[in-house]
Design an enzyme around this catalytic site. Structure first.
Site, short mmCIF file in Angstrom:
data_model
loop_
_atom_site.label_atom_id
_atom_site.label_comp_id
_atom_site.label_asym_id
_atom_site.label_seq_id
_atom_site.Cartn_x
_atom_site.Cartn_y
_atom_site.Cartn_z
N HIS A 1 -19.92 10.55 54.11
CA HIS A 1 -20.71 9.34 54.36
C HIS A 1 -21.90 9.30 53.43
O HIS A 1 -22.49 10.33 53.10
CB HIS A 1 -21.16 9.27 55.83
CG HIS A 1 -21.88 10.49 56.31
ND1 HIS A 1 -21.22 11.63 56.70
CD2 HIS A 1 -23.19 10.75 56.46
CE1 HIS A 1 -22.09 12.54 57.07
NE2 HIS A 1 -23.32 12.04 56.93
N MET A 2 -22.24 8.09 53.05
CA MET A 2 -23.41 7.85 52.22
C MET A 2 -24.46 7.18 53.09
O MET A 2 -24.17 6.18 53.75
CB MET A 2 -22.99 6.94 51.06
CG MET A 2 -24.07 6.63 50.07
SD MET A 2 -23.40 5.50 48.80
CE MET A 2 -22.51 6.64 47.77
N HIS A 3 -25.67 7.77 53.12
CA HIS A 3 -26.77 7.13 53.83
C HIS A 3 -27.42 6.11 52.90
O HIS A 3 -27.78 6.46 51.75
CB HIS A 3 -27.86 8.15 54.21
CG HIS A 3 -27.42 9.22 55.16
ND1 HIS A 3 -27.77 9.22 56.49
CD2 HIS A 3 -26.69 10.35 54.97
CE1 HIS A 3 -27.27 10.29 57.08
NE2 HIS A 3 -26.61 11.00 56.18
N ILE B 1 -27.19 5.68 64.27
CA ILE B 1 -27.62 5.67 65.68
C ILE B 1 -29.06 6.22 65.82
O ILE B 1 -29.75 5.88 66.78
CB ILE B 1 -26.60 6.47 66.54
CG1 ILE B 1 -26.61 5.98 67.97
CG2 ILE B 1 -26.82 7.97 66.45
CD1 ILE B 1 -25.39 6.43 68.77
P1 5GP Z 1 -25.42 13.89 58.16
O1 5GP Z 1 -26.55 14.73 58.69
O2 5GP Z 1 -24.08 14.46 58.51
O3 5GP Z 1 -25.56 13.54 56.71
O4 5GP Z 1 -25.56 12.49 58.90
C1 5GP Z 1 -24.83 12.11 60.02
C2 5GP Z 1 -25.49 10.87 60.57
O5 5GP Z 1 -24.62 10.28 61.52
C3 5GP Z 1 -26.82 11.14 61.29
O6 5GP Z 1 -27.87 10.41 60.65
C4 5GP Z 1 -26.56 10.67 62.72
O7 5GP Z 1 -27.68 10.04 63.31
C5 5GP Z 1 -25.39 9.73 62.55
N1 5GP Z 1 -24.51 9.63 63.69
C6 5GP Z 1 -23.95 10.68 64.38
N2 5GP Z 1 -23.17 10.23 65.37
C7 5GP Z 1 -23.22 8.87 65.29
C8 5GP Z 1 -22.59 7.85 66.07
O8 5GP Z 1 -21.84 8.08 67.01
N3 5GP Z 1 -22.87 6.56 65.72
C9 5GP Z 1 -23.70 6.24 64.66
N4 5GP Z 1 -23.89 4.95 64.41
N5 5GP Z 1 -24.31 7.20 63.92
C10 5GP Z 1 -24.06 8.49 64.25
#
Ligand code: 5GP
Length: 115
Positions: free
Chosen positions: A101-103, A31
Protein backbone atom coordinates in the site's frame (compact mmCIF):
# COMPACT_ATOMS: atom_id res chain seq x y z
CA UNK A 1 1.41 -15.26 3.02
CA UNK A 2 -2.03 -15.05 4.65
CA UNK A 3 -4.45 -12.51 3.27
CA UNK A 4 -4.92 -9.26 5.18
CA UNK A 5 -7.82 -7.00 6.13
CA UNK A 6 -7.21 -5.14 2.85
CA UNK A 7 -8.40 -8.19 0.87
CA UNK A 8 -11.70 -7.98 2.75
CA UNK A 9 -11.90 -4.26 1.88
CA UNK A 10 -11.25 -5.10 -1.81
CA UNK A 11 -14.07 -7.65 -1.74
CA UNK A 12 -16.30 -5.08 0.09
CA UNK A 13 -16.75 -7.53 2.96
CA UNK A 14 -15.86 -4.80 5.44
CA UNK A 15 -16.59 -1.10 4.98
CA UNK A 16 -14.06 1.52 3.94
CA UNK A 17 -14.32 5.10 2.74
CA UNK A 18 -13.36 4.40 -0.87
CA UNK A 19 -12.20 7.42 -2.86
CA UNK A 20 -10.93 5.76 -6.07
CA UNK A 21 -11.34 2.44 -7.81
CA UNK A 22 -10.46 0.96 -11.17
CA UNK A 23 -9.68 -2.53 -12.49
CA UNK A 24 -6.34 -2.88 -10.69
CA UNK A 25 -6.30 -0.25 -7.94
CA UNK A 26 -8.39 0.65 -4.89
CA UNK A 27 -7.93 3.69 -2.61
CA UNK A 28 -9.62 4.42 0.69
CA UNK A 29 -9.16 6.72 3.68
CA UNK A 30 -6.88 5.46 6.45
CA UNK A 31 -8.80 4.48 9.58
CA UNK A 32 -6.22 6.32 11.77
CA UNK A 33 -5.36 9.42 9.68
CA UNK A 34 -1.98 11.04 10.30
CA UNK A 35 -2.84 14.13 8.25
CA UNK A 36 -6.01 15.90 7.04
CA UNK A 37 -5.70 13.81 3.87
CA UNK A 38 -4.50 10.26 4.50
CA UNK A 39 -5.43 7.77 1.83
CA UNK A 40 -4.16 4.24 1.23
CA UNK A 41 -3.67 3.27 -2.42
CA UNK A 42 -3.43 -0.46 -2.99
CA UNK A 43 -3.24 -2.93 -5.85
CA UNK A 44 -6.15 -5.38 -5.96
CA UNK A 45 -3.68 -8.21 -6.43
CA UNK A 46 -2.12 -9.54 -3.21
CA UNK A 47 1.54 -8.52 -2.97
CA UNK A 48 2.88 -8.36 0.60
CA UNK A 49 5.35 -5.48 0.26
CA UNK A 50 7.74 -3.51 -1.95
CA UNK A 51 10.43 -6.19 -1.68
CA UNK A 52 8.24 -8.66 -3.60
CA UNK A 53 8.04 -6.25 -6.56
CA UNK A 54 10.00 -7.22 -9.67
CA UNK A 55 9.64 -7.20 -13.40
CA UNK A 56 7.75 -5.19 -15.98
CA UNK A 57 4.25 -6.14 -14.79
CA UNK A 58 4.92 -4.89 -11.27
CA UNK A 59 6.58 -1.73 -12.62
CA UNK A 60 3.39 -1.05 -14.59
CA UNK A 61 1.30 -1.68 -11.47
CA UNK A 62 3.44 0.74 -9.45
CA UNK A 63 2.86 3.31 -12.19
CA UNK A 64 -0.88 2.76 -11.83
CA UNK A 65 -0.62 3.43 -8.07
CA UNK A 66 1.20 6.71 -8.83
CA UNK A 67 -1.40 7.66 -11.45
CA UNK A 68 -4.14 7.05 -8.87
CA UNK A 69 -2.20 9.13 -6.29
CA UNK A 70 -1.99 12.05 -8.73
CA UNK A 71 -5.68 11.84 -9.59
CA UNK A 72 -6.69 11.67 -5.92
CA UNK A 73 -4.32 14.51 -4.93
CA UNK A 74 -6.01 16.70 -7.54
CA UNK A 75 -9.47 15.72 -6.30
CA UNK A 76 -8.43 16.43 -2.69
CA UNK A 77 -6.96 19.79 -3.82
CA UNK A 78 -3.47 19.07 -2.50
CA UNK A 79 -1.77 18.55 -5.85
CA UNK A 80 -0.36 22.09 -6.01
CA UNK A 81 0.41 22.67 -2.30
CA UNK A 82 2.24 19.34 -2.05
CA UNK A 83 1.79 15.87 -0.64
CA UNK A 84 3.84 12.90 0.48
CA UNK A 85 3.78 9.31 -0.78
CA UNK A 86 5.05 6.65 1.60
CA UNK A 87 5.65 2.93 1.09
CA UNK A 88 6.62 1.25 4.35
CA UNK A 89 8.51 -1.99 3.78
CA UNK A 90 9.15 -4.41 6.63
CA UNK A 91 9.45 -4.21 10.41
CA UNK A 92 12.00 -1.38 10.74
CA UNK A 93 9.82 0.82 8.52
CA UNK A 94 6.80 0.05 10.72
CA UNK A 95 4.81 -1.86 8.09
CA UNK A 96 1.71 -3.23 9.84
CA UNK A 97 -0.37 -4.56 6.97
CA UNK A 98 1.37 -6.97 4.60
CA UNK A 99 -0.61 -6.02 1.51
CA UNK A 100 1.36 -3.50 -0.57
CA UNK A 101 0.00 0.00 0.00
CA UNK A 102 1.02 3.54 -0.73
CA UNK A 103 0.14 6.21 1.82
CA UNK A 104 -0.95 9.54 0.31
CA UNK A 105 -0.54 12.20 3.00
CA UNK A 106 -1.32 15.88 2.71
CA UNK A 107 -3.21 18.90 3.94
CA UNK A 108 -0.56 19.92 6.46
CA UNK A 109 3.10 20.90 6.40
CA UNK A 110 5.25 17.75 6.59
CA UNK A 111 8.47 17.42 8.58
CA UNK A 112 11.75 15.88 7.42
CA UNK A 113 13.40 13.60 8.44
CA UNK A 114 10.39 11.39 9.20
CA UNK A 115 10.18 9.73 12.61
P1 5GP B 1 1.58 0.44 7.38
O1 5GP B 1 2.04 0.79 8.78
O2 5GP B 1 1.45 -1.03 7.18
O3 5GP B 1 2.36 1.13 6.31
O4 5GP B 1 0.13 1.09 7.27
C1 5GP B 1 -1.05 0.39 7.44
C2 5GP B 1 -2.15 1.42 7.56
O5 5GP B 1 -3.40 0.77 7.44
C3 5GP B 1 -2.17 2.17 8.90
O6 5GP B 1 -2.01 3.57 8.67
C4 5GP B 1 -3.53 1.82 9.49
O7 5GP B 1 -4.13 2.89 10.19
C5 5GP B 1 -4.33 1.40 8.27
N1 5GP B 1 -5.36 0.43 8.52
C6 5GP B 1 -5.23 -0.75 9.21
N2 5GP B 1 -6.39 -1.42 9.23
C7 5GP B 1 -7.28 -0.65 8.52
C8 5GP B 1 -8.65 -0.84 8.20
O8 5GP B 1 -9.30 -1.82 8.54
N3 5GP B 1 -9.25 0.15 7.47
C9 5GP B 1 -8.57 1.28 7.05
N4 5GP B 1 -9.25 2.17 6.34
N5 5GP B 1 -7.25 1.47 7.35
C10 5GP B 1 -6.63 0.51 8.09
Amino acid sequence: MAETIFSKIIRKEIPADIVFENEHVLAFRDIKPQAPVHILIIPKVEIPSVKELSGAEHSKLLGELIDAANAIAKKEKISEIGFRLVLNCGPDAGQEVYHLHMHLLGGRKMKWPPG
